[in-house]
Design an enzyme around this catalytic site. Structure first.
Site, short mmCIF file in Angstrom:
data_model
loop_
_atom_site.label_atom_id
_atom_site.label_comp_id
_atom_site.label_asym_id
_atom_site.label_seq_id
_atom_site.Cartn_x
_atom_site.Cartn_y
_atom_site.Cartn_z
N ASN A 117 -26.90 -33.26 -82.02
CA ASN A 117 -25.56 -33.97 -81.20
C ASN A 117 -24.98 -34.90 -82.62
O ASN A 117 -26.23 -35.20 -83.27
CB ASN A 117 -26.87 -35.16 -80.64
CG ASN A 117 -25.75 -36.12 -80.44
OD1 ASN A 117 -24.23 -36.57 -80.38
ND2 ASN A 117 -26.50 -38.13 -79.64
N LYS A 161 -23.23 -36.88 -83.50
CA LYS A 161 -22.18 -38.12 -82.97
C LYS A 161 -20.59 -38.50 -83.68
O LYS A 161 -20.45 -37.13 -83.61
CB LYS A 161 -23.09 -39.21 -83.58
CG LYS A 161 -24.90 -38.76 -82.80
CD LYS A 161 -26.14 -40.03 -83.58
CE LYS A 161 -27.35 -39.66 -83.08
NZ LYS A 161 -28.45 -40.39 -82.79
N HIS A 208 -26.81 -41.64 -73.27
CA HIS A 208 -27.26 -42.12 -75.16
C HIS A 208 -26.90 -43.26 -75.27
O HIS A 208 -26.33 -44.01 -74.43
CB HIS A 208 -26.34 -41.24 -75.80
CG HIS A 208 -27.11 -40.75 -77.14
ND1 HIS A 208 -27.19 -42.17 -77.83
CD2 HIS A 208 -27.70 -40.13 -77.32
CE1 HIS A 208 -27.71 -41.95 -78.89
NE2 HIS A 208 -28.83 -40.56 -79.08
N GLU A 214 -27.08 -44.77 -77.35
CA GLU A 214 -25.84 -45.58 -77.98
C GLU A 214 -24.07 -45.99 -76.82
O GLU A 214 -24.57 -46.62 -77.50
CB GLU A 214 -24.94 -44.61 -79.41
CG GLU A 214 -26.28 -44.55 -80.78
CD GLU A 214 -26.49 -43.07 -81.44
OE1 GLU A 214 -25.75 -42.61 -81.30
OE2 GLU A 214 -27.20 -43.41 -81.53
N GLU A 255 -35.29 -39.90 -75.24
CA GLU A 255 -35.51 -40.69 -76.51
C GLU A 255 -35.41 -41.64 -76.75
O GLU A 255 -34.88 -43.18 -76.40
CB GLU A 255 -33.20 -40.05 -76.92
CG GLU A 255 -32.95 -39.11 -76.59
CD GLU A 255 -32.26 -38.86 -77.14
OE1 GLU A 255 -32.09 -38.34 -78.56
OE2 GLU A 255 -30.88 -39.49 -77.41
N GLY A 282 -32.64 -42.41 -85.31
CA GLY A 282 -31.57 -42.47 -86.47
C GLY A 282 -32.94 -43.67 -87.33
O GLY A 282 -32.69 -43.19 -88.41
N SER A 322 -35.11 -38.92 -84.53
CA SER A 322 -35.59 -38.37 -85.78
C SER A 322 -36.59 -36.91 -85.67
O SER A 322 -37.64 -36.85 -86.73
CB SER A 322 -36.54 -39.75 -86.25
OG SER A 322 -35.67 -40.65 -86.48
P1 PGA Z 1 -31.37 -38.54 -84.62
O1 PGA Z 1 -30.38 -38.45 -82.99
O2 PGA Z 1 -32.25 -36.81 -84.83
O3 PGA Z 1 -30.58 -38.83 -85.79
O4 PGA Z 1 -32.48 -39.97 -84.67
C1 PGA Z 1 -30.61 -38.51 -82.41
C2 PGA Z 1 -30.03 -38.65 -80.52
O5 PGA Z 1 -29.08 -39.44 -81.22
O6 PGA Z 1 -30.13 -38.29 -80.09
#
Ligand code: PGA
Length: 259
Positions: A13, A15, A99, A101, A165, A171, A211
Site C-alpha cells: 500500500n 498510500k 483502510h 486512514e 490492521e 506506521g 509495521s
Molecule cells: P505500515 O502501513 O506498514 O506503514 O504500518 C500498513 C498499512 O497501513 O496498510
C-alpha cells in the site's frame, strides 16, 4: 503459515507516495527481482493518478494492481471520487476498502465500508476489507467487540480478502506480536465460521498489516491463521518489498537464517 488452500497475498500500500517516474522505477526493480514460481499473489496499491502507468509497467509480470479506495456507487455526481468500473478500466483487479486512514480521515463507518466492498465485487474487483482496533480500544479490552462489529456488515463472498490492521501498529514501527496477530486472525476466522460455515471460513484469506518489515515478517508468517501481508512503509522500497515476499514464501527458512 497458510494452508495449501489459501494462497498467500503480498500487498503493498503506497498510500500518498511516489510520482510516476518513481513508481515506474519501483516496477522495473520489482519485476527484475520477483522470485520464480512464487507461491504468493502479489499486488500493489498506488494512488489513483499512478494506476494506469503502474498497470502498464507491470503488465505481464503477474503483479496485480489495486486502488486504495472506491465509491460505493457505480457512477454518479460524486466529485473527487472514483468508481470500481474506473479502477478496472485503469488496470486494477483489487481495491482496498475501509483502510483505517479512510475510516479516520474520511469518517468511513462499517456500513459504508461494507457497501464499498459490495461495489468492488460488483465491479469484478477483489476487495481487501480492513479491520482493526485503536490503541484505546485494545487497552480497554474492546478489541474483539470492535473486530466483530467491523466484520458484521461485510459481504459473505469467497472473493473478499480480510486484513487485520491494528491501528496502533500502522506506521508506528510497533508491530503486533505474532501472538496478538494470531489471536485476532483466529477470532475473525471463528466468527466467519459461525456465519458462513467451517469450510468457507477455512478458505478465507486474512492478511496482517501494521509495521511489517523483512525482520518481523518471518515470525508473523508462521502463524496458522495469517495468510499474507498488507505493507505500507516498507513496500515503498523495492528491496524490502521483495524481501518480505521472499519471507512470506518460506517463513521457516527466514527464521533459520536470522541471528
Ligand atoms: P505500515 O502501513 O506498514 O506503514 O504500518 C500498513 C498499512 O497501513 O496498510
Amino acid at each position: 503459515m497458510t494452508t495449501a488452500a489459501r494462497r498467500p497475498v503480498m500487498a503493498g500500500n503506497w498510500k500518498m507516495h511516489l510520482v510516476r517516474a518513481e513508481a515506474e522505477a519501483w516496477c522495473a526493480e520489482v519485476r527484475a527481482g520477483l522470485p520464480a514460481g512464487r507461491a504468493a499473489e502479489v499486488v500493489v496499491f498506488p494512488s489513483f493518478p499512478l494506476l494506469a502507468a503502474v498497470s502498464a509497467a507491470l503488465a505481464g509480470s503477474g503483479v496485480a494492481v489495486g486502488g486504495q479506495d472506491l465509491h460505493a456507487e457505480a457512477a454518479g455526481a460524486f466529485t473527487g471520487d472514483v468508481a470500481g468500473r474506473q479502477l478496472a478500466d485503469a488496470g486494477c483487479t483489487w481495491v482496498l476498502c475501509g483502510h483505517s486512514e479512510r475510516r479516520r480521515d474520511h469518517a468511513e463507518g462499517d456500513e459504508l465500508v461494507a457497501a464499498k466492498a459490495r461495489a468492488a465485487l460488483a465491479a469484478g474487483l477483489t476487495p481487501i476489507a480492513c479491520v482493526g482496533e485503536t490503541r484505546d480500544e485494545r487497552h480497554s479490552g474492546r478489541t474483539f467487540d470492535v473486530l466483530a462489529r467491523q466484520l458484521e456488515p461485510l459481504p459473505d463472498d469467497s472473493r473478499l480478502v480480510l486484513a487485520y490492521e491494528p491501528v496502533w501498529a500502522i506506521g508506528t514501527g510497533e508491530t503486533a506480536t505474532p501472538e496478538i496477530a494470531e489471536d485476532a486472525h483466529a477470532f475473525l476466522r471463528e466468527r466467519l465460521a459461525r456465519r458462513t460455515g467451517e469450510a468457507a471460513a477455512r478458505a478465507k484469506r486474512i492478511l496482517y498489516g501494521g509495521s511489517v518489515t523483512p525482520d518481523n515478517a518471518g515470525a508473523l508468517a508462521r502463524q496458522g491463521d495469517l495468510d499474507g501481508f498488507l505493507v505500507g512503509g516498507a513496500s515503498l522500497d523495492p528491496k524490502r518489498f521483495l524481501a518480505i515476499l521472499t519471507v512470506l514464501a518460506a517463513p521457516e527458512a527466514a527464521l533459520r537464517g536470522s541471528p
